[in-house]
Design a protein around this motif. Structure first.
Motif, PDB file in Angstrom:
ATOM      1  N   ARG A   1     -47.312  15.349  27.399  1.00  0.00           N
ATOM      2  CA  ARG A   1     -48.085  16.443  27.986  1.00  0.00           C
ATOM      3  C   ARG A   1     -49.586  16.155  27.993  1.00  0.00           C
ATOM      4  O   ARG A   1     -50.348  16.872  28.644  1.00  0.00           O
ATOM      5  N   ASP A   2     -50.010  15.104  27.305  1.00  0.00           N
ATOM      6  CA  ASP A   2     -51.421  14.713  27.307  1.00  0.00           C
ATOM      7  C   ASP A   2     -51.633  13.375  28.001  1.00  0.00           C
ATOM      8  O   ASP A   2     -52.654  12.717  27.791  1.00  0.00           O
ATOM      9  N   PHE A   3     -50.678  12.936  28.821  1.00  0.00           N
ATOM     10  CA  PHE A   3     -50.712  11.698  29.607  1.00  0.00           C
ATOM     11  C   PHE A   3     -50.349  10.442  28.813  1.00  0.00           C
ATOM     12  O   PHE A   3     -50.396   9.341  29.358  1.00  0.00           O
ATOM     13  N   THR A   4     -49.997  10.557  27.536  1.00  0.00           N
ATOM     14  CA  THR A   4     -49.577   9.378  26.791  1.00  0.00           C
ATOM     15  C   THR A   4     -48.280   8.847  27.395  1.00  0.00           C
ATOM     16  O   THR A   4     -47.302   9.582  27.522  1.00  0.00           O
ATOM     17  N   LYS A   5     -48.271   7.572  27.743  1.00  0.00           N
ATOM     18  CA  LYS A   5     -47.105   6.990  28.418  1.00  0.00           C
ATOM     19  C   LYS A   5     -45.949   6.804  27.450  1.00  0.00           C
ATOM     20  O   LYS A   5     -46.131   6.361  26.318  1.00  0.00           O
ATOM     21  N   LYS A   6     -44.748   7.144  27.930  1.00  0.00           N
ATOM     22  CA  LYS A   6     -43.531   6.789  27.230  1.00  0.00           C
ATOM     23  C   LYS A   6     -43.008   5.466  27.796  1.00  0.00           C
ATOM     24  O   LYS A   6     -43.524   4.942  28.789  1.00  0.00           O
ATOM     25  N   GLU A   7     -41.954   4.949  27.177  1.00  0.00           N
ATOM     26  CA  GLU A   7     -41.409   3.669  27.635  1.00  0.00           C
ATOM     27  C   GLU A   7     -40.884   3.773  29.070  1.00  0.00           C
ATOM     28  O   GLU A   7     -40.917   2.796  29.822  1.00  0.00           O
ATOM     29  N   ALA A   8     -40.400   4.938  29.461  1.00  0.00           N
ATOM     30  CA  ALA A   8     -39.835   5.107  30.795  1.00  0.00           C
ATOM     31  C   ALA A   8     -40.841   4.779  31.889  1.00  0.00           C
ATOM     32  O   ALA A   8     -40.467   4.304  32.970  1.00  0.00           O
ATOM     33  N   TYR A   9     -42.104   5.019  31.634  1.00  0.00           N
ATOM     34  CA  TYR A   9     -43.141   4.749  32.639  1.00  0.00           C
ATOM     35  C   TYR A   9     -43.067   3.289  33.079  1.00  0.00           C
ATOM     36  O   TYR A   9     -43.180   2.969  34.269  1.00  0.00           O
ATOM     37  N   TYR A  10     -42.857   2.412  32.122  1.00  0.00           N
ATOM     38  CA  TYR A  10     -42.864   0.982  32.418  1.00  0.00           C
ATOM     39  C   TYR A  10     -41.575   0.547  33.119  1.00  0.00           C
ATOM     40  O   TYR A  10     -41.582  -0.417  33.895  1.00  0.00           O
ATOM     41  N   VAL A  11     -40.469   1.270  32.861  1.00  0.00           N
ATOM     42  CA  VAL A  11     -39.234   0.948  33.586  1.00  0.00           C
ATOM     43  C   VAL A  11     -39.436   1.237  35.070  1.00  0.00           C
ATOM     44  O   VAL A  11     -39.069   0.437  35.931  1.00  0.00           O
ATOM     45  N   PHE A  12     -40.019   2.390  35.386  1.00  0.00           N
ATOM     46  CA  PHE A  12     -40.315   2.694  36.785  1.00  0.00           C
ATOM     47  C   PHE A  12     -41.251   1.640  37.380  1.00  0.00           C
ATOM     48  O   PHE A  12     -41.034   1.166  38.502  1.00  0.00           O
ATOM     49  N   GLN A  13     -42.281   1.284  36.667  1.00  0.00           N
ATOM     50  CA  GLN A  13     -43.206   0.271  37.173  1.00  0.00           C
ATOM     51  C   GLN A  13     -42.493  -1.033  37.488  1.00  0.00           C
ATOM     52  O   GLN A  13     -42.806  -1.708  38.471  1.00  0.00           O
ATOM     53  N   SER A  14     -41.532  -1.413  36.655  1.00  0.00           N
ATOM     54  CA  SER A  14     -40.861  -2.692  36.847  1.00  0.00           C
ATOM     55  C   SER A  14     -40.083  -2.736  38.162  1.00  0.00           C
ATOM     56  O   SER A  14     -39.833  -3.814  38.700  1.00  0.00           O
ATOM     57  N   TYR A  15     -39.696  -1.570  38.690  1.00  0.00           N
ATOM     58  CA  TYR A  15     -39.000  -1.513  39.971  1.00  0.00           C
ATOM     59  C   TYR A  15     -39.937  -1.193  41.132  1.00  0.00           C
ATOM     60  O   TYR A  15     -39.720  -1.657  42.250  1.00  0.00           O
ATOM     61  N   TRP A  16     -40.935  -0.367  40.897  1.00  0.00           N
ATOM     62  CA  TRP A  16     -41.702   0.211  41.995  1.00  0.00           C
ATOM     63  C   TRP A  16     -43.099  -0.375  42.188  1.00  0.00           C
ATOM     64  O   TRP A  16     -43.593  -0.419  43.307  1.00  0.00           O
ATOM     65  N   SER A  17     -43.744  -0.787  41.120  1.00  0.00           N
ATOM     66  CA  SER A  17     -45.140  -1.202  41.230  1.00  0.00           C
ATOM     67  C   SER A  17     -45.255  -2.594  41.860  1.00  0.00           C
ATOM     68  O   SER A  17     -44.427  -3.480  41.601  1.00  0.00           O
TER      69      SER A  17
END
Length: 797
Positions: free
Chosen positions: A586-602
């Motif tokens: 809720r304060d923008f701290t990234k969880k591990e899931a953020y990087y899973v999405f990046q690995s496919y989309w970024s």
């Protein structure tokens, strides 16, 4: 037009006043009968903290704001306006004691003209010529308004979006819409203008100059005309642009339409940005933008943030939208209400396609006033946001099959009203499509439909995601899957995530049903039986995204939700009253899931060692540990304590983590891992590293809590609670619920809805922390859990 934000010099009181005079009484009576007014800065939400209070329901009632305005309108015969970008949920505006305007609805913009009351004057002399303005915001529950309070989000109260003081001349622009069609070769546009001219009854001539510029500032069209003032919306110009610069997620090209109205002292300039693009949801097929297939890769957003509730500043909104874009998303559903104009402007600039909807969310269908509010908010949303090229879908509602607020329930009545909204949307804007999510008996009415598919959480299992999606696709004309995901506690990692899928019913669909969000009762489901770990969530995401790469018929999906958010219907969450499905906290701290999405989309090279924030990993000394890496590069080499564990090539269909996984031996104590990501030529383009303690001692059930205090460089004190067994061994998997307390002059920095800002929270991997503001004095902090002794630590300011 002259606009200024009114952010400072406001006072607030949380109370139901007997009348507007009470807002000013203290000024005359020397503070007798004084209410507890406090200084606040806008935007301000009066549920900024209590929405996450684990012990009391969030406040629903009146909140009053007051300020003194210096009014100096430079336009002869001009109008003075208060423009609200959104306020919750019902708003009354007073100039001194007189009601000058009201608005029902917490999310659409509205304007109150205060000119006549300001000119009337007759204000107390002790205000020294300033204008006393009081505003009542009220989020008291009313069944005959939308959204329903059984919705999975708070109905916040307050001036939680910006308020603007606006000066306009006697005749000004109320709305300017650029309505366009486009191909790769040519774009055609018409400029629709509606005037604002209260008190001006004649049809005197209006002088106008129109200029259209591209993103580089080059003029592509200009015209001047003189026309008698008109009523309603009128097409003031039509133009064409050859070889237009098209808007898309990769190239979000924007044009500017500037209309100069009048001349001399009454001249004003109105400017709107727009873009050229075209799209299509193919029947029984994928989505196309500007003639090319585009897989919609999306998420969702609530206007909700730690410590402020809905009162997100412009800087916060921009930071959030940038995080979403950097994750690699090209689509976002704004749930479940019209959101801030700043968010839409960011979607335009960053290249994020948008589904925006009205807050007809759950509860059923009310009476005439209820229905009129739905139509008014749909009209406002379209009129206020029509120029944004990012928007492709107008949402008519959400989960309208969810009965709750009324004793009567009639599917045919809901269908009839849904059709009315659908037709109104197309009448107001025939360039976009309509959409709803989860209302099967209305899916034939709107243009694009999203069935409920929660494979692997509320129903079904994620290995059958493709099959569930295909059923949804076959069951509607234009399919789009919005809302999927799983609750996950930031910092909770498991070596073997929940896979008890044999307990879950198969072949019964994957749709969420009423009550599935509860943690007890009903059919077996992962949300009730699972571990709520980041590990499970990452596995689910990995499966979904891998599958979507091989679904050529798919329009796209949107994960729910980008950020954890507050909700009144989830008191039993690991952090009470928090929907924890976010890929960031809720304060923008990234969880591990953020990087899973990046690995496919970024498209920007990235690499992430799963669990990079873990201080402790546990296992036997002779047991190989699985190390997973997420990356979007051709190959990755893993270094373990300075020694290469080998190179793995990234292969999307090699589940999990696209083949980037290693089984390695770790040494007891400190270990250091480095991941080197390389491109096709073998050049290192991204790197990640992590250091952790590998615990080989086995542990039993928690027998005690230990509490430590560490002073940070910013003066805050970090409290950390850890669970240990009766032998003093750290319990690296404990998830017991703990409660932090504080006695003394200090203050717990809690009710934030994060794993570092909640006094009532389940441990994540045996630990939890919270911060204290010591306030320069001594305090005693405590932590306890059921069945365990309370632990204490002294804090010295």
């Amino acid at each position: 037009m002259i606009t200024s934000r009114l952010t400072r010099n406001w006072e607030y009181v949380q109370s139901s006043l007997g009348g507007p005079w009470e807002a000013w009484r203290k000024d005359k009576l020397n503070n007798h009968y004084n209410l507890a007014w406090s200084e606040v800065e806008l935007p301000h939400c009066f549920n900024g903290l209590d929405a996450m209070d684990p012990d009391v329901p969030y406040y629903q009632g009146q909140g009053w704001y007051r300020t003194l305005l210096e009014i100096d309108n430079p336009y002869p015969g001009g109008r003075t306006l208060l423009h609200f970008e959104g306020a919750g949920q019902r708003t009354d505006v007073y100039v001194y004691e007189d009601l000058v305007g009201s608005h029902v609805g917490g999310y659409d913009e509205f304007t109150i003209d205060i000119t006549d009351r300001v000119l009337q004057g007759n204000f107390p002399s002790y205000y020294n010529g300033k204008i006393p303005v009081a505003i009542k915001c009220d989020n008291t529950r009313n069944l005959e308004t939308i959204p329903s309070d059984v919705s999975d989000f708070n109905l916040y109260g307050g001036l939680y979006r910006y308020v603007n003081l606006v000066y306009v001349p006697a005749v000004s622009v109320e709305t300017l819409h650029v309505v366009s069609t486009a191909t790769a070769e040519r774009a055609e546009a018409a400029v629709h203008v509606k005037l604002y001219r209260p008190g001006v009854s004649d049809d005197s001539q209006v002088c106008m100059r129109l200029q259209v510029r591209d993103g580089a500032g080059r003029q592509v069209y200009t015209t001047e005309l003189e026309q008698a003032a008109w009523e309603g919306s009128w097409v003031v110009a039509e133009f064409q642009v050859e070889q237009p610069q098209l808007w898309s997620p990769d190239t979000p090209n924007l044009y500017t339409c500037e209309l100069t109205l009048g001349e001399g002292a009454g001249k004003t300039v109105h400017s709107e940005r727009f873009g050229f693009r075209w799209f299509a949801f193919e029947r029984k097929g994928p989505f196309y933008l500007n003639g090319e297939r585009l897989l919609l890769r999306g998420t969702h957003r609530h206007e909700d943030h730690a410590g402020v509730g809905a009162a997100m500043t412009e800087a916060m909104i921009k930071e959030e939208m940038k995080l979403i874009k950097d994750m690699g998303a090209n689509f976002i559903r704004l749930g479940h209400y019209q959101q801030s104009r700043i968010a839409l402007e960011q979607c335009d600039e960053l290249g994020l396609l948008v589904w925006e909807e009205i807050p007809w969310c759950r509860g059923g269908l009310g009476g005439e006033g209820y229905r009129q509010q739905c139509k008014d908010m749909l009209t406002a949303m379209i009129e206020q946001h029509r120029n944004h090229p990012c928007i492709i879908l107008w949402g008519m509602g959400n989960e309208n099959d969810w009965e709750a607020d009324f004793s009567h329930w009639d599917e045919n009545e809901i269908r009839a009203f849904m059709r009315e909204l659908h037709e109104l949307s197309h009448k107001l804007d025939d360039t976009r499509l309509t959409a709803i999510r989860r209302c099967e008996f209305c899916k034939d009415i709107i243009d694009v439909y999203s069935p409920s598919i929660w494979a692997g959480w509320y129903r079904g299992v994620y290995p059958e995601y493709e099959a569930y999606s295909r059923v949804g696709f076959e069951g509607t004309e234009r399919f789009l899957h919005v809302e999927w995901g799983a609750d996950n506690v930031a910092g909770r990692h498991v070596s073997k995530p929940y896979t008890g899928f044999e307990e879950i019913q198969r072949g019964q669909g994957a749709d969420e049903r009423d009550g599935d969000y509860l943690l007890t009762g009903g059919d077996p489901r992962v949300s009730m039986l699972g571990d709520w770990s980041e590990t499970y969530f990452c596995d689910m995401i990995d499966w979904y995204l891998r599958a979507q790469e091989n679904m050529p018929w798919l329009t796209g999906t949107a994960q729910w939700s980008f950020k954890d958010f507050s909700t009144p219907v989830r008191p039993d969450s690991p952090i009470p009253y928090l929907n924890m499905k976010g890929v960031v906290e809720r304060d923008f701290t990234k969880k591990e899931a953020y990087y899973v999405f990046q690995s496919y989309w970024s498209k920007v090279p990235m690499v992430r060692i799963y669990g990079g924030g873990m201080d402790v990993r546990a296992g036997r000394a002779d047991e190989a540990q699985l190390i997973r890496v997420y990356a979007n590069c051709a190959s990755v080499e893993l270094m373990v304590n300075g020694v290469s564990a080998g190179v793995r090539e990234r292969r999307v269909q090699d589940y999990p983590s696209a083949g980037l996984r290693w089984s390695v031996g770790l040494q007891p104590g400190v270990n250091h891992l480095v991941a080197l990501a390389r491109d096709e030529q073998g050049v290192v383009v991204a790197q990640d590293e992590t250091t952790f303690h590998y615990q080989t001692e086995a542990w039993e059930l928690p027998a005690e809590l230990r509490l430590t205090a560490q002073t940070e460089t910013d003066g805050r004190v970090r409290l950390e609670a850890k669970a240990y067994d009766k032998h003093g061994v750290f319990c690296a998997d404990s998830a017991v619920r703990v409660h932090f307390g504080l006695a003394g002059v200090g203050r717990l920095l809690d009710n934030l809805g994060t794993v570092r800002g909640s006094r009532n929270i389940e441990l994540a991997n045996g630990r939890a922390c919270i911060y204290v503001d010591p306030r320069g004095g001594k305090s005693v902090a405590s932590v306890y859990a059921e069945g365990l002794d309370t632990a204490f630590v002294e804090i010295k300011g």
